[in-house]
Design an enzyme around this catalytic site. Structure first.
Site, PDB file in Angstrom:
ATOM      1  N   LYS A 191     -10.358  20.873  70.773  1.00 51.77           N
ATOM      2  CA  LYS A 191     -11.272  21.901  71.270  1.00 51.77           C
ATOM      3  C   LYS A 191     -11.200  23.156  70.407  1.00 51.77           C
ATOM      4  CE  LYS A 191     -14.036  20.867  74.632  1.00 51.77           C
ATOM      5  NZ  LYS A 191     -15.239  20.129  74.255  1.00 51.77           N
ATOM      6  N   ASP A 239      -5.104  25.243  65.399  1.00 49.13           N
ATOM      7  CA  ASP A 239      -4.127  24.283  65.908  1.00 49.13           C
ATOM      8  C   ASP A 239      -3.679  23.480  64.698  1.00 49.13           C
ATOM      9  OD1 ASP A 239      -2.810  22.076  66.910  1.00 49.13           O
ATOM     10  OD2 ASP A 239      -4.276  21.661  68.482  1.00 49.13           O
ATOM     11  N   TYR A 291     -15.260  14.545  67.637  1.00 52.19           N
ATOM     12  CA  TYR A 291     -14.248  15.282  68.382  1.00 52.19           C
ATOM     13  C   TYR A 291     -12.932  15.317  67.605  1.00 52.19           C
ATOM     14  CZ  TYR A 291     -11.022  16.797  71.955  1.00 52.19           C
ATOM     15  OH  TYR A 291     -10.072  17.502  72.643  1.00 52.19           O
TER      16      TYR A 291
HETATM   17  P1  13P Z   1      -6.415  20.849  71.664  1.00 50.18           P
HETATM   18  O1  13P Z   1      -7.830  21.185  71.284  1.00 50.18           O
HETATM   19  O2  13P Z   1      -5.723  22.018  72.307  1.00 50.18           O
HETATM   20  O3  13P Z   1      -5.657  20.293  70.515  1.00 50.18           O
HETATM   21  O4  13P Z   1      -6.450  19.751  72.804  1.00 50.18           O
HETATM   22  C1  13P Z   1      -6.977  18.504  72.459  1.00 50.18           C
HETATM   23  C2  13P Z   1      -6.972  17.499  73.551  1.00 50.18           C
HETATM   24  O5  13P Z   1      -7.642  16.521  73.388  1.00 50.18           O
HETATM   25  C3  13P Z   1      -6.169  17.703  74.771  1.00 50.18           C
HETATM   26  O6  13P Z   1      -6.230  16.569  75.614  1.00 50.18           O
HETATM   27 MG    MG Z   2      -3.888  20.115  69.700  1.00 53.93          MG
HETATM   28 MG    MG Z   3      -5.370  23.911  71.478  1.00 56.64          MG
END
Ligand code: 13P
Ligand code: MG
Ligand code: MG
Ligand code: 13P
Length: 365
Positions: free
Chosen positions: A231, A11, A228
């Site tokens: 994801k 990402d 964090y």
């Molecule tokens: P991503 O991992 O797809 O960037 O999503 C992060 C997130 O916190 C969505 O609410």
């Molecule tokens: Mg993202």
């Molecule tokens: Mg993502």
């Protein structure tokens, strides 16, 4: 002919928020990989996205963990990040956790699933890509494909599958691995992979020939970053037909929109909805989590395809069920088990809130 199929993803910026990828970022990636193909490093490639994750699907003959291929992926992500910055996309460069490339993208943020194999007379492969979920999301689907005769009738009636498959399971917290054989050891196998936040199926092998059947990305972003940052949004490559499950057996597990970790702020359980690439746009409460599947036939390393496998109408019921489950879970708001258990929340921003209030706690009488 020995071929390496590498899927490397990151990402590097969301459009809008975390819901999708911008076409300019994909165009930049295409430009970078076209150049590498022109120079002969890649046999073929396909650039795509799943939600806000950029996916580089590449074939070559450099083997797994090759520095040139990993550098190509890293440089492509860096160039794409510049495009994302210019457009002020959300979280530009989100998954690039290191400033400098040092030989291999593993441990630097991007997800990697690679396999080297002798290309068969016909080589159908399915590439699964997920958004808004974690490494480990493939555990149940892979178990069903390669160990569950209620999903894969080939395990029962096809002589070249009857010996079963071996599962390489990684303990992503302790950095250990174990190989467990199906069908004899399925109870042991399930003891571990039923806990996907800690144990993830890294690879599956055909036991008779020891051939690679499937490989997934198991990088846990939060463990690399210590906090964090988004994801994992893992990928998984599965070879199909003949001594492996048929295409329909590979896709069948996703008729259940299984509950996975992820969704809003990576802090919730939600149903994994199988969708076409164009519908991999997690928008409702940043979700629900999505899985897309592209099918290719390999021809001397050329990627013949893709076919967008979940576009098929036969997955409509799974999508409907996912939406119904999403409605039901959302009504729990900030309560577990919609919200992740405390142990998993350690890697979210909630830990800062808890720290702030720690001094307000007093001992019970
Ligand atoms: P991503 O991992 O797809 O960037 O999503 C992060 C997130 O916190 C969505 O609410
Ligand atoms: Mg993202
Ligand atoms: Mg993502
Ligand atoms: P193969 O054993 O040739 O892969 O055929 C299985 C099949 O396609 C049935 O769905």
């Amino acid at each position: 002919m020995k071929i390496t199929l590498s899927v490397i993803k990151a990402d590097i910026g969301g459009y809008v928020g975390h819901s999708d990828s911008h076409p300019f970022v994909l165009a930049k990636a295409d430009e970078c990989l076209a150049k590498a193909q022109g120079e002969g490093l890649l046999i073929d490639y396909h650039v795509t996205k799943c939600g806000d994750d950029l996916q580089l699907i590449m074939t070559h003959q450099q083997g797994e963990d090759n520095e040139k291929i990993h550098k190509l992926a890293w440089d492509t992500f860096v160039e794409g990040t510049q495009v994302a910055r210019d457009l002020k996309l959300y979280g530009a460069g989100q998954d690039l956790l290191s400033d400098a490339f040092s030989g291999n993208v593993k441990g630097m943020g991007p997800g990697v699933a690679e396999m080297e194999f002798e290309e068969r007379v016909s080589e159908p492969v399915i590439i699964f890509m997920a958004d808004k979920t974690s490494a480990g999301a493939w555990n149940m689907p892979l178990y069903k494909m390669f160990a569950d005769p209620f999903n894969t009738i080939g395990l029962v009636i096809a002589p070249n599958m009857h010996t079963g498959f071996a599962f390489e399971v990684h303990d992503v917290k302790e950095h250990k691995k174990i190989i467990l054989n199906a069908p004899e050891e399925i109870y042991d196998l399930l003891a571990f992979i039923g806990a996907p936040s800690r144990y993830a199926v890294k690879a599956v092998y055909q036991r008779e020939t020891n051939e690679i059947a499937a490989v997934s990305s198991t990088q846990r972003l939060s463990f690399i970053a210590g906090r964090y940052v988004g994801k994992d949004d893992p990928v998984c490559v599965v070879r199909s037909q003949s001594q492996f499950p048929a295409v329909g057996e590979v896709l069948e597990p996703f008729t259940l929109p299984l509950l996975v970790e992820g969704w809003m702020r990576g802090s919730h359980h939600g149903p994994l909805m199988p969708v076409a690439i164009e519908d991999a746009t997690p928008t409702r409460f940043d979700g629900p989590p999505r899985v897309a599947a592209l099918g290719f036939q390999l021809a001397d390393g050329k990627l013949v395809g893709p076919r967008d496998m979940f576009k098929d109408k036969s997955f409509d019921n799974a999508r409907q069920q996912a939406n119904d489950v999403a409605d039901f879970l959302r009504r729990h708001g900030p309560f577990e088990p919609h919200r992740l258990p405390l142990e998993e929340m350690e890697y979210t921003t909630m830990s800062q809130v808890v720290k702030k209030l720690a001094r307000r706690f007093t001992d019970l009488e």
